[in-house]
Design an enzyme around this catalytic site. Structure first.
Site, short mmCIF file in Angstrom:
data_model
loop_
_atom_site.label_atom_id
_atom_site.label_comp_id
_atom_site.label_asym_id
_atom_site.label_seq_id
_atom_site.Cartn_x
_atom_site.Cartn_y
_atom_site.Cartn_z
CG HIS A 391 61.52 44.87 36.55
ND1 HIS A 391 61.84 46.14 36.14
CD2 HIS A 391 60.26 44.96 37.06
CE1 HIS A 391 60.83 46.96 36.39
NE2 HIS A 391 59.84 46.26 36.94
CD GLU A 392 57.93 41.78 37.98
OE1 GLU A 392 57.57 42.08 39.13
OE2 GLU A 392 57.58 42.42 36.97
CG HIS A 395 58.84 45.25 41.82
ND1 HIS A 395 58.85 46.60 42.14
CD2 HIS A 395 58.61 45.18 40.48
CE1 HIS A 395 58.63 47.30 41.03
NE2 HIS A 395 58.50 46.47 40.02
CG HIS A 398 61.18 47.87 47.76
ND1 HIS A 398 60.81 48.86 46.89
CD2 HIS A 398 61.28 48.47 48.97
CE1 HIS A 398 60.71 50.01 47.55
NE2 HIS A 398 60.98 49.80 48.81
#
Length: 600
Positions: A391-392, A395, A398
């Site tokens: 998940h991290e 980010h 991105h």
């Protein structure tokens, strides 16, 4: 890492620490940039009152504002992330405090910018674009500022509203004090019959207990305390809703909902589509509730039975190096370039892996423009932590692409799109694990985990979003938000969303009283839309491959260079239609099929 007493920061091997030296080689360099930012506040303020003088003056002011914001971000993030390594470190406590106050000075120094841009006539701006080609870069930023004009008041009125901010935040502040400082819950007996205190932090853990008596007692303990404060909490939430309605009316928005959506340029149909599409698919949730009841072997399923895992006593130790390998394999559909960049980042100081004494808890991705993203973890050897890393890193990637491709002004993406990248990573990893894990119990555990994500993010957050919409509309039409009304609306929504297979316990009608998000109205829907967009994108990536991956990488590189809906539309996900939400719910149905079959 071995369990037991937490190690000191110095005891963690360097290969498991992030490399802050990539921002500043040492604190001396940080001090130099701190002083530079102080000097720059005077330089940026020199343009006050001069934005309309010439195209060159406007361009120079834009550049000066960008430059100070960029350097200030670097100073601020370094100090805060150093403090996060060990919050007991006095050196970095001091640096962090200084960075905080420097940021406030920077915001004051640039505060004239937006009001002055809004005063510029459209013809003047168009002439400036003709006269100064360098301004073209800032066209979208100027368009975004100018979009605010119909809802911006005179300078004097804006000043009054700014000064009222402290007063209008009272409801949220009072709720925070009640919820975090004042409220206490009666103790209960744990599985071994020992008395334990019920706290916010311990509540979910108690609700996950395999002992039903513990779950029921924790549930009753928590809500008995909220019931004692029901009149105060209804008045507090009612005041917060009135504040939203007040601001919407003062700023000439048709409703509080539309005022909130305006910030991201989101039409109200997106919000309404979400609620309508989820409602249309509620029979799927009823099926999941029926399966939960069956797998737990219960005659009656209660609200306190919703969090206990359906698959118990699963042993699945996943050390950190193995987690990295799983993520590398799971994210392979995103292409070699994405995966290699991500793994190179993981292995070269992007990630702070293990817990140590004084380290900030939880997980996040951050980092200043012009360097590379960082990820803070407190890794434990289990599946949840593997998914947190995925998940991290979503980010982080991105940010990596956005920082690389965009100028500073467009490099920081909005919350509406932020959760898409992180959830795509998680979804791809879960899909990979479901296709490769052969152990029946592990597969059931994965399916349960994924279905719970849907329940918690898509169904529950949409129910919250509908509750917010109803109570704001009631206030706008002149109805008072009495405790009876709030409880009645909330109880009705739980009955609708969870269906006939569950006992809607009286206590659940009070859940609205403990949700902090309701004091930041119309925010939670972004979790549900982000999750839906990511689920739709994941499916497209897996089914169509390279073409969609290419569009997705373009999205990651776009940062904040366009409105969120336009950026998503370019990937093939149109959030103005019900389709992405429906696709996510279709997947929920397929996962449910698999779990029903495996559960037998």
């Amino acid at each position: 890492m071995k369990k037991g007493a937490l190690p000191a920061r110095t005891e963690i091997p360097d290969k498991y620490k992030w490399r802050m030296e990539d921002i500043y080689a040492g604190d001396d360099q940080w001090e130099q940039d701190f002083r530079k930012v102080e000097e720059m506040t005077g330089q940026v303020e020199a343009y006050r009152g001069k934005l309309g003088e010439s195209a060159r003056s406007l361009l120079e002011a834009f550049r000066a504002r960008e430059k100070i914001n960029e350097l200030n971000e670097k100073v601020y993030t370094y100090a805060r992330m150093r403090r996060d390594e060990d919050n007991t470190n006095a050196v970095y406590q001091a640096l962090s405090d200084r960075a905080e106050s420097l940021s406030a000075r920077v915001q004051t120094a640039v505060s004239y910018f937006v009001p002055e841009v809004l005063e510029l006539p459209a013809e003047t701006l168009e002439r400036f674009f003709q006269e100064e080609p360098g301004l073209e870069l800032y066209r979208f930023a100027l368009e975004e500022i100018r979009r605010q004009k119909p809802h911006t008041l005179s300078a004097v009125e804006e000043q009054i509203i700014a000064r009222a901010e402290e007063v209008t935040q009272a409801a949220a502040n009072i709720f925070r004090m009640i919820n975090n400082a004042d409220i206490t819950f009666p103790p209960i007996k744990d599985e071994e019959g020992k008395e334990v205190e019920v706290t916010h932090g311990r509540y979910i853990q108690l609700m996950e207990s395999s002992d039903r008596r513990v779950r029921r007692d924790a549930f009753a303990s928590l809500y008995s305390s909220y019931r004692k404060l029901i009149n105060t909490l209804a008045a507090t939430l009612g005041s917060s809703v009135k504040k939203d309605v007040f601001y919407a009316r003062v700023r000439r928005h048709p409703s509080a909902l539309q005022a909130s959506l305006f910030a991201d340029n989101i039409p109200v149909e997106v919000y309404e589509n979400l609620i309508q599409t989820v409602r249309k698919n509620l029979p799927l949730m009823y099926r999941y509730i029926r399966l939960r009841k069956k797998m737990l072997g219960l005659d009656e399923l209660h609200m306190y039975d919703l969090y206990t895992p359906l698959v118990k006593d699963i042993k699945w130790d996943i050390p950190y190096p193995k987690a990295v390998e799983m993520i590398r394999e799971g994210l392979a559909p995103l292409g070699d370039s994405y995966v290699e960049t991500m793994v190179r980042g993981i292995n070269s100081g992007w990630v702070d892996v293990y817990e140590n004494k004084g380290k900030t808890s939880g997980a996040y991705s951050w980092g200043p423009y012009g360097v590379h993203p960082y990820v803070l973890l407190n890794y434990q050897d289990n599946l949840n932590n593997v998914l947190t890393l995925a998940h991290e890193m979503g980010h982080a990637m991105h940010s990596y692409y956005s920082y690389k491709e965009q100028p500073y002004i467009y490099a920081h993406y909005k919350i509406f799109t932020a959760e898409v990248a992180s959830t795509v990573n998680e979804s791809l990893l879960v899909n990979y694990l479901l296709n490769t894990v052969t152990d029946r119990h592990k597969k059931l555990y994965l399916l349960n985990h994924y279905l719970e994500q849907f329940r918690g993010t898509l169904f529950r957050q949409t129910m919250f979003a509908e509750f917010e919409k109803i109570i704001h509309e009631k206030t706008e039409s002149g109805e008072a938000l009495t405790p009876e009304l709030l409880c009645s609306v909330y109880r009705g929504l739980n009955a609708d969303y969870y269906g006939p297979e569950i006992v809607v316990d009286r206590e659940i009608e009070l859940e609205w009283a403990r949700i902090p998000h309701f004091y930041t109205a119309f925010y939670v829907y972004k979790y549900a839309t982000g999750f839906s967009a990511a689920t739709a994108l994941t499916r497209q990536i897996l089914e169509q491959g390279e073409t969609v991956v290419s569009r997705y990488l373009t999205f990651l590189k776009a940062g904040d260079s366009d409105y969120p809906l336009n950026l998503l539309k370019a990937t093939g996900v149109d959030m103005t239609t019900p389709q992405p939400v429906q696709e996510a719910l279709d997947l929920f149905g397929e996962l449910l099929d698999q779990m029903e079959e495996l559960a037998g």
